[in-house]
Scaffold this motif. Structure first.
Motif, PDB file in Angstrom:
ATOM      1  N   LEU A   1      47.009  40.831  39.467  1.00  0.00           N
ATOM      2  CA  LEU A   1      46.639  41.569  40.676  1.00  0.00           C
ATOM      3  C   LEU A   1      47.007  40.741  41.894  1.00  0.00           C
ATOM      4  N   PHE A   2      47.756  41.336  42.818  1.00  0.00           N
ATOM      5  CA  PHE A   2      48.047  40.707  44.105  1.00  0.00           C
ATOM      6  C   PHE A   2      47.009  41.174  45.116  1.00  0.00           C
ATOM      7  N   VAL A   3      46.409  40.218  45.839  1.00  0.00           N
ATOM      8  CA  VAL A   3      45.475  40.569  46.914  1.00  0.00           C
ATOM      9  C   VAL A   3      46.020  39.994  48.213  1.00  0.00           C
ATOM     10  N   HIS A   4      45.881  40.773  49.262  1.00  0.00           N
ATOM     11  CA  HIS A   4      46.587  40.468  50.502  1.00  0.00           C
ATOM     12  C   HIS A   4      45.699  39.970  51.634  1.00  0.00           C
ATOM     13  N   GLY A   5      44.405  40.164  51.549  1.00  0.00           N
ATOM     14  CA  GLY A   5      43.552  39.721  52.649  1.00  0.00           C
ATOM     15  C   GLY A   5      42.323  40.564  52.797  1.00  0.00           C
ATOM     16  N   ASP A   6      42.206  41.226  53.941  1.00  0.00           N
ATOM     17  CA  ASP A   6      40.947  41.873  54.312  1.00  0.00           C
ATOM     18  C   ASP A   6      40.468  42.954  53.350  1.00  0.00           C
ATOM     19  N   GLU A   7      41.323  43.479  52.508  1.00  0.00           N
ATOM     20  CA  GLU A   7      40.866  44.505  51.564  1.00  0.00           C
ATOM     21  C   GLU A   7      39.928  43.927  50.505  1.00  0.00           C
ATOM     22  N   VAL A   8      39.872  42.614  50.369  1.00  0.00           N
ATOM     23  CA  VAL A   8      38.979  41.992  49.388  1.00  0.00           C
ATOM     24  C   VAL A   8      37.967  41.047  50.033  1.00  0.00           C
ATOM     25  N   TRP A   9      37.797  41.113  51.335  1.00  0.00           N
ATOM     26  CA  TRP A   9      36.829  40.250  52.011  1.00  0.00           C
ATOM     27  C   TRP A   9      35.428  40.852  52.012  1.00  0.00           C
ATOM     28  N   ASN A  10      35.301  42.125  51.681  1.00  0.00           N
ATOM     29  CA  ASN A  10      34.017  42.820  51.658  1.00  0.00           C
ATOM     30  C   ASN A  10      33.334  42.775  53.030  1.00  0.00           C
ATOM     31  N   ASP A  11      34.107  42.994  54.065  1.00  0.00           N
ATOM     32  CA  ASP A  11      33.575  43.011  55.433  1.00  0.00           C
ATOM     33  C   ASP A  11      33.846  44.390  56.035  1.00  0.00           C
TER      34      ASP A  11
ATOM     35  N   ALA B   1      39.145  43.261  33.803  1.00  0.00           N
ATOM     36  CA  ALA B   1      40.354  43.655  33.082  1.00  0.00           C
ATOM     37  C   ALA B   1      41.576  42.858  33.518  1.00  0.00           C
ATOM     38  N   VAL B   2      41.496  42.227  34.682  1.00  0.00           N
ATOM     39  CA  VAL B   2      42.635  41.493  35.251  1.00  0.00           C
ATOM     40  C   VAL B   2      42.676  40.073  34.684  1.00  0.00           C
ATOM     41  N   THR B   3      43.874  39.639  34.293  1.00  0.00           N
ATOM     42  CA  THR B   3      44.052  38.302  33.733  1.00  0.00           C
ATOM     43  C   THR B   3      44.100  37.245  34.824  1.00  0.00           C
ATOM     44  N   LYS B   4      44.910  37.483  35.856  1.00  0.00           N
ATOM     45  CA  LYS B   4      45.092  36.546  36.966  1.00  0.00           C
ATOM     46  C   LYS B   4      45.131  37.312  38.271  1.00  0.00           C
ATOM     47  N   ILE B   5      44.751  36.619  39.355  1.00  0.00           N
ATOM     48  CA  ILE B   5      44.810  37.183  40.698  1.00  0.00           C
ATOM     49  C   ILE B   5      45.667  36.268  41.556  1.00  0.00           C
ATOM     50  N   ALA B   6      46.684  36.828  42.181  1.00  0.00           N
ATOM     51  CA  ALA B   6      47.532  36.081  43.118  1.00  0.00           C
ATOM     52  C   ALA B   6      47.089  36.434  44.523  1.00  0.00           C
ATOM     53  N   SER B   7      46.668  35.422  45.261  1.00  0.00           N
ATOM     54  CA  SER B   7      46.152  35.621  46.610  1.00  0.00           C
ATOM     55  C   SER B   7      47.118  35.046  47.634  1.00  0.00           C
TER      56      SER B   7
ATOM     57  N   SER C   1      46.315  33.606  50.356  1.00  0.00           N
ATOM     58  CA  SER C   1      45.795  32.393  50.991  1.00  0.00           C
ATOM     59  C   SER C   1      44.588  31.880  50.231  1.00  0.00           C
ATOM     60  N   ALA C   2      44.280  30.614  50.449  1.00  0.00           N
ATOM     61  CA  ALA C   2      43.084  30.013  49.853  1.00  0.00           C
ATOM     62  C   ALA C   2      41.834  30.682  50.422  1.00  0.00           C
ATOM     63  N   PHE C   3      41.856  31.037  51.714  1.00  0.00           N
ATOM     64  CA  PHE C   3      40.713  31.706  52.337  1.00  0.00           C
ATOM     65  C   PHE C   3      40.417  33.030  51.636  1.00  0.00           C
ATOM     66  N   THR C   4      41.457  33.822  51.396  1.00  0.00           N
ATOM     67  CA  THR C   4      41.266  35.110  50.723  1.00  0.00           C
ATOM     68  C   THR C   4      40.749  34.897  49.305  1.00  0.00           C
ATOM     69  N   ALA C   5      41.292  33.932  48.588  1.00  0.00           N
ATOM     70  CA  ALA C   5      40.830  33.650  47.225  1.00  0.00           C
ATOM     71  C   ALA C   5      39.364  33.222  47.222  1.00  0.00           C
ATOM     72  N   GLU C   6      38.991  32.331  48.117  1.00  0.00           N
ATOM     73  CA  GLU C   6      37.603  31.853  48.187  1.00  0.00           C
ATOM     74  C   GLU C   6      36.647  32.980  48.568  1.00  0.00           C
ATOM     75  N   THR C   7      37.045  33.785  49.546  1.00  0.00           N
ATOM     76  CA  THR C   7      36.193  34.887  49.994  1.00  0.00           C
ATOM     77  C   THR C   7      36.048  35.933  48.901  1.00  0.00           C
ATOM     78  N   MET C   8      37.151  36.302  48.276  1.00  0.00           N
ATOM     79  CA  MET C   8      37.082  37.290  47.202  1.00  0.00           C
ATOM     80  C   MET C   8      36.252  36.750  46.038  1.00  0.00           C
ATOM     81  N   GLY C   9      36.469  35.508  45.689  1.00  0.00           N
ATOM     82  CA  GLY C   9      35.702  34.907  44.606  1.00  0.00           C
ATOM     83  C   GLY C   9      34.206  34.983  44.858  1.00  0.00           C
ATOM     84  N   ARG C  10      33.808  34.685  46.076  1.00  0.00           N
ATOM     85  CA  ARG C  10      32.394  34.725  46.449  1.00  0.00           C
ATOM     86  C   ARG C  10      31.865  36.167  46.460  1.00  0.00           C
TER      87      ARG C  10
END
Length: 94
Positions: A40-50, A67-73, A75-84
């Motif tokens: 899954l590719f994530v691009h930013g604000d669509e996964v920030w939950n804001d 269901a997703v094996t890996k997520i490509a983000s 930026s580190a900010f987007t990955a950290e925010t989505m993870g949280r």
């Protein structure tokens, strides 16, 4: 499903999703091909939950992310925010 789509699902080595809104397809593919890697590719604000910026996460998204094996983000900010926000472990990000 058309013949071409079915052939792609049954013969692919990797399934790539370009947006979090396509997560239902990940669940479908996981049911059809349990061992197929899903990226899954994530691009930013669509996964920030804001909700001030983009949509709030939907109740099913954290569950569908299993269901997703890996997520490509992007930026580190987007990955950290989505993870949280989605309770995704850091090892799932690349």
């Amino acid at each position: 499903m058309t013949g071409t789509a079915w052939t792609a699902v049954t013969t692919a080595n990797l399934f790539v999703l370009g947006h979090v809104n396509l997560l239902p397809l990940a669940v479908l593919v996981r049911c059809l091909r349990p061992k197929l890697p899903i990226l899954l590719f994530v691009h930013g604000d669509e996964v920030w939950n804001d909700p001030r910026i983009s949509h709030e996460k939907r109740w099913f998204e954290p569950w569908f992310l299993r269901a997703v094996t890996k997520i490509a983000s992007v930026s580190a900010f987007t990955a950290e925010t989505m993870g949280r926000e989605f309770h995704v472990r850091p090892a799932k990000f690349s």
